[in-house]
Design a protein around this motif. Structure first.
Motif: not given
Length: 253
Positions: A228-232
């Motif tokens: 998962v990423a916190l920002r794209d």
């Protein structure tokens, strides 16, 4: 020990605020993700143990999230423990949260912790002393560097306190998955999932959150991995980041 002029009071959740040192160890996304994953896998525990709980970021988030649970924490670093005690009192959690000052590797501390616990959590230091540059601040140094053991010590203590059908959720360096898996094997646990957290899509991981169980409870499904990423890639907050904010009770702006 605590100089109020050096402290800030910050919202951990919509209902919990914590004192932390302006230039010391402060809560961050790894604490939030640890609590988030813990609530995913074990949403309604009766008993919770948080190892190396620092100023109480994970412990108090779970106390707020899980109002029926009785929680226990252990912390060795003196400044962090003083903050932990203040934060428990400030948020009026004293009737449900018990904390011990000591080294989680100490047999006497393990005896006081007791068990069994439905949920065990921890955010071990990430860096072995031989490979890390020590933080100038003592509190930050002990939060970052494995002076009192790393993920192996947390697993050793946690395994002894974990209920037969319980869940252990630990956060650490994403590159330490092999250490985590080996320690789990040594202490009769199985690694059942890994959440690899990236600061931004396409970047190197910030950390991982692992879920462990006793072998009999884990079954034979193996380890499920998600990234998962916190920002794209454009720098915008992702669905994961928004879910973390909602989990803490904050409205998305």
């Amino acid at each position: 020990m605590l100089d109020d002029s050096t402290l800030t009071l910050d919202a951990l959740t919509a209902g919990v605020s914590v004192f932390q040192r302006r230039d010391g160890h402060r809560f961050s996304s790894d604490d939030m993700m640890t609590a988030f994953v813990a609530a995913e896998v074990c949403p309604a525990p009766t008993t919770v143990l948080d190892l190396g709980c620092g100023l109480g970021s994970v412990l108090l988030h779970l106390a707020w999230t899980m109002p029926a649970a009785a929680l226990v924490g252990v912390e060795a670093q003196a400044v962090s423990f003083a903050l932990l005690q203040r934060n428990i009192a400030h948020n009026d959690f004293g009737s449900r949260v018990t904390v011990y000052h000591g080294d989680l590797r100490d047999p006497a501390v393990r005896a006081r912790i007791g068990g069994p616990y439905d949920l065990v959590t921890g955010t071990p230091p990430y860096f072995p002393p031989s490979t890390a540059t020590d933080a100038l601040d003592r509190q930050r140094a002990y939060a970052r560097v494995e002076y009192r053991g790393g993920v192996e010590a947390y697993i050793a203590t946690g395994a002894g306190a974990l209920a037969d059908d319980g869940w252990m959720v630990l956060c650490g360096d994403a590159d330490a998955v092999h250490r985590t898996s080996a320690a789990a094997e040594q202490y009769g646990l199985a690694l059942v999932s890994e959440t690899v957290v990236l600061p931004r899509a396409g970047r190197a991981p910030l950390f991982s959150v692992w879920v462990l169980r006793h072998r009999d409870a884990a079954g034979h499904a193996g380890c499920a991995t998600r990234r998962v990423a916190l920002r794209d890639e454009h720098g915008d907050r992702t669905a994961t980041a928004k879910a973390l904010k909602a989990f803490s009770g904050f409205a998305e702006r």
